[in-house]
Design a protein around this motif. Structure first.
Motif, mmCIF file in Angstrom:
data_model
loop_
_atom_site.group_PDB
_atom_site.id
_atom_site.type_symbol
_atom_site.label_atom_id
_atom_site.label_comp_id
_atom_site.label_asym_id
_atom_site.label_seq_id
_atom_site.Cartn_x
_atom_site.Cartn_y
_atom_site.Cartn_z
ATOM 1 N N GLN A 489 0.823 -1.211 0.000
ATOM 2 C CA GLN A 489 0.000 0.000 0.000
ATOM 3 C C GLN A 489 0.857 1.261 0.000
ATOM 4 O O GLN A 489 0.518 2.251 -0.630
ATOM 5 N N SER A 490 1.980 1.227 0.716
ATOM 6 C CA SER A 490 2.788 2.445 0.877
ATOM 7 C C SER A 490 3.919 2.540 -0.135
ATOM 8 O O SER A 490 4.481 3.612 -0.350
ATOM 9 N N GLY A 491 4.289 1.411 -0.741
ATOM 10 C CA GLY A 491 5.459 1.405 -1.612
ATOM 11 C C GLY A 491 6.762 1.491 -0.841
ATOM 12 O O GLY A 491 7.828 1.709 -1.430
ATOM 13 N N LEU A 492 6.699 1.300 0.474
ATOM 14 C CA LEU A 492 7.914 1.381 1.305
ATOM 15 C C LEU A 492 8.286 0.000 1.823
ATOM 16 O O LEU A 492 7.410 -0.854 2.016
ATOM 17 N N GLU A 493 9.571 -0.202 2.073
ATOM 18 C CA GLU A 493 10.010 -1.467 2.652
ATOM 19 C C GLU A 493 9.846 -1.392 4.171
ATOM 20 O O GLU A 493 10.219 -0.391 4.788
ATOM 21 N N LEU A 494 9.276 -2.440 4.763
ATOM 22 C CA LEU A 494 8.951 -2.375 6.191
ATOM 23 C C LEU A 494 9.480 -3.566 6.981
ATOM 24 O O LEU A 494 9.165 -3.725 8.155
ATOM 25 N N ASP A 495 10.272 -4.418 6.336
ATOM 26 C CA ASP A 495 10.762 -5.602 7.058
ATOM 27 C C ASP A 495 11.584 -5.213 8.283
ATOM 28 O O ASP A 495 11.503 -5.856 9.320
ATOM 29 N N TRP A 496 12.329 -4.124 8.206
ATOM 30 C CA TRP A 496 13.139 -3.657 9.340
ATOM 31 C C TRP A 496 12.249 -3.360 10.537
ATOM 32 O O TRP A 496 12.627 -3.603 11.682
ATOM 33 N N TYR A 497 11.056 -2.831 10.272
ATOM 34 C CA TYR A 497 10.126 -2.487 11.365
ATOM 35 C C TYR A 497 9.660 -3.757 12.063
ATOM 36 O O TYR A 497 9.665 -3.861 13.290
ATOM 37 N N LYS A 498 9.268 -4.748 11.256
ATOM 38 C CA LYS A 498 8.837 -6.037 11.813
ATOM 39 C C LYS A 498 9.967 -6.668 12.633
ATOM 40 O O LYS A 498 9.761 -7.111 13.759
ATOM 41 N N GLU A 499 11.180 -6.689 12.052
ATOM 42 C CA GLU A 499 12.288 -7.370 12.741
ATOM 43 C C GLU A 499 12.562 -6.736 14.108
ATOM 44 O O GLU A 499 12.732 -7.436 15.103
#
Ligand SMILES: [Zn+2]
Length: 619
Positions: A489-499
């Motif tokens: 939805q945002s076009g941003l990478e978010l794996d760092w946030y989850k980790e």
């Protein structure tokens, strides 16, 4: 040729439509149950025909059922666990160890067959282990027929008889229920206190109970003309068959559990909602809290509209708010809540439990593995809805907050600084304290969403919430599934946030280290990253004339920036790299003086130390 061509078109359409949705096979259940209740003895006998469809690619040689009532016996895993926790739930504490035999709960299975042939089974406390003679092959259905005897425990936790407000039967976790088998295998967790996971399917439940009882349930009553008690249509003649008991026949499609309650003193109020469903309210009238319960339907109707708009459309035809249980507990199409509450508390618990319809019943996260994706998301939505109800003046005495999640952020920070925090990825049953579990699941999970809004911006976040619901309903999403929606939805990478947020105890702490004049042209601002978790930075500069200007440093790991949403000007700064202990940027000289600089003044980041986030210019 035309025919072949059109078939090809249909095939191509199916493939493209299917590929838009995530692939996640689901087992399927179809329960037909017949229950004969002996109310004076608090016992019942049950018959169950379960059609189980194995949609997995695996051959099943075993199946497992939950027998939750067996937890309510001295020495059970639930009892032992409660007595060894440093901060036991006071509702449980050592109460199970003191139950007398007539107060125990049990489910005793007497017969079980698979496709008409008896199978071997063994009861291991709250789990029935079944060894099949013939496997259930991939794609095949099996019919299991079971007979059992049960005793309803004295109310200790969630379900039971004679709760502290005097409701006779709160029938939750009350029948042999097939455990979930999914892409991670069997989930035959022993019941030790918390969290549920189940297989979606259709329930057809007939309850025979002494005729003075009024039955409330998470389902559609099929024979209101035989029961009455407010279920009958206005023009319907109630004709109760003769006999000591009445028959109550409910059906509920596409749910993963079935709850009911029964009490001779229940009164029922039926409310038709704006969105065309029926809400039912059951409570014991005349005990001093009628005024609150009578105000509840109109408020919950408005809450439903708000929820439909913001979190996705409720897909069932009915919902029941039932007095029972020991606080508030969610089930498909119904909740059990205690009744003697202030209006604010009654609305709060009703909104919270109803919102579980979205996160636990329809999305159906595995709560044992991701309790925070259910309790946390539900709590987030509750804060938003309660705040909106307050803004509309529907909650006397409650004011709307600028950030309705403020209490959640404070709760999380207290836990993070307490030394008792455990990662969100901890299995719900395995937290060392109830405190760490409670704040992680309800509060850190709520902050996960609120903080996500800070990271990707309001518009992508709100669209993402609806997209998450619409994409993953009835599919048991995990944390990665959820984060991927917000990435798309945002076009941003978010794996760092989850980790960081889910798998570690890393905390966020940024400080405004220094603000220095660099020659005549610029002011140099240095921000220090003290916490291990890096975040994108919203920085507000306020000038002495009251003007506001924003500076925004995206995190390099995001591979992009959130769109500008504030009305004031915003300067997009170079990326902030997560390895950098300090980040500096320049504010070009203006014809006016800086009064103050604040990192994240709206409190979107769960910064564990906020008093170092600001710079105030000397007079
Ligand atoms: Zn909850």
């Amino acid at each position: 040729m035309i025919r072949i061509y059109s078939l090809f078109c249909i095939f191509a359409f199916c493939v493209s439509a299917a590929s838009a949705q995530p692939e996640r096979w689901q087992q399927r259940v179809q329960y037909v149950m017949d229950i004969d209740m002996d109310a004076p003895k608090n016992q019942y006998t049950g018959y169950q025909q379960l059609t189980y469809t194995n949609n997995s690619p695996d051959t099943l040689w075993q199946v497992f059922y939950h027998l939750y009532f067996n937890a309510f016996q001295p020495g059970s895993m639930m009892d032992t666990r409660s007595r060894s926790l440093p901060d036991a739930d006071p509702r449980v504490s050592d109460r199970i160890s003191k139950l007398k035999p007539e107060e125990y709960g049990y489910i005793q299975v007497s017969a079980l067959s698979h496709n008409g042939k008896p199978v071997r089974f063994e009861t291991n406390e709250t789990i029935l282990e079944v060894t099949l003679n013939e496997p259930v092959l991939p794609g095949a259905s099996a019919v299991f027929e079971m007979r059992w005897k049960a005793q309803v425990p004295l109310q200790i936790r969630r379900s039971g008889r004679d709760n502290r407000e005097g409701v006779r039967f709160s029938m939750a976790q009350w029948y042999p229920k097939m455990c979930e088998y999914d892409y991670q295998g069997w989930h035959s967790n022993a019941y030790i206190a918390r969290e549920f996971y189940g297989v979606w399917g259709d329930f057809d439940v007939t309850i025979h109970i002494d005729r003075e009882y009024i039955v409330a349930a998470g389902g559609y009553l099929q024979n209101p003309q035989e029961t009455g008690y407010g279920y009958e249509a206005a023009d319907q003649q109630v004709e109760r068959p003769a006999g000591k008991k009445l028959r109550w026949h409910f059906k509920t499609p596409n749910v993963h559990d079935f709850v009911w309650a029964a009490d001779p003193e229940f009164t029922q109020v039926v409310h038709r909602t704006q969105d065309g469903t029926v809400m039912r309210f059951f409570w014991q009238k005349g005990l001093g809290y009628d005024a609150q319960w009578e105000k509840l339907p109109a408020i919950m109707d408005r809450a439903r509209t708000l929820i439909n708009e913001r979190f996705g459309v409720y897909p069932y035809k009915e919902y029941a708010f039932i007095q029972g249980g020991d606080g508030g507990m969610e089930y498909p199409l119904a909740t059990l809540i205690t009744g003697n509450r202030s209006l604010m508390s009654l609305v709060g618990v009703s909104v919270h439990e109803h919102l579980h319809s979205w996160y636990q019943m329809i999305l159906g996260t595995n709560e044992s593995l991701y309790a925070w994706m259910d309790e946390g998301f539900t709590s987030y939505a509750e804060d938003i809805v309660m705040n909106e109800l307050a803004r509309e003046d529907l909650l006397p005495g409650k004011k709307a907050d600028f950030n309705p999640l403020v209490g959640a952020y404070d709760g999380y920070v207290n836990l993070a600084l307490s030394g008792k925090e455990e990662p969100l990825s901890t299995h719900a049953d395995h937290f060392a304290t109830n405190y760490a579990y409670g704040v992680a699941a309800y509060v850190k999970g709520a902050v996960f969403l609120s903080q996500l809004e800070y990271i990707i911006g309001k518009s992508a976040f709100q669209k993402g919430l609806l997209r998450y619901y619409n994409t993953w309903k009835f599919k048991h999403p995990n944390v990665n599934d959820c984060v991927r929606i917000f990435e798309k939805q945002s076009g941003l990478e978010l794996d760092w946030y989850k980790e960081d947020w889910v798998n570690t105890l890393n905390t966020i702490d940024y400080a405004l280290k220094s603000v220095e004049k660099e020659g005549r042209k610029t002011t140099k601002v240095t921000i220090e990253r003290i916490g291990l978790m890096a975040m994108p930075l919203d920085i507000r500069v306020t000038y002495t004339d009251g003007d506001i200007e924003w500076f925004y440093a995206p995190l390099e790991s995001m591979r992009g920036a959130k769109p500008k949403e504030d009305k004031e000007p915003r300067t997009l700064l170079p990326d902030h790299r997560w390895v950098d202990p300090v980040y500096t940027f320049d504010i070009p000289e203006k014809m006016k003086k800086i009064a103050r600089i604040d990192i994240d003044p709206a409190g979107g980041m769960a910064d564990v130390k906020r008093d170092n986030n600001s710079y105030v210019a000397p007079d």
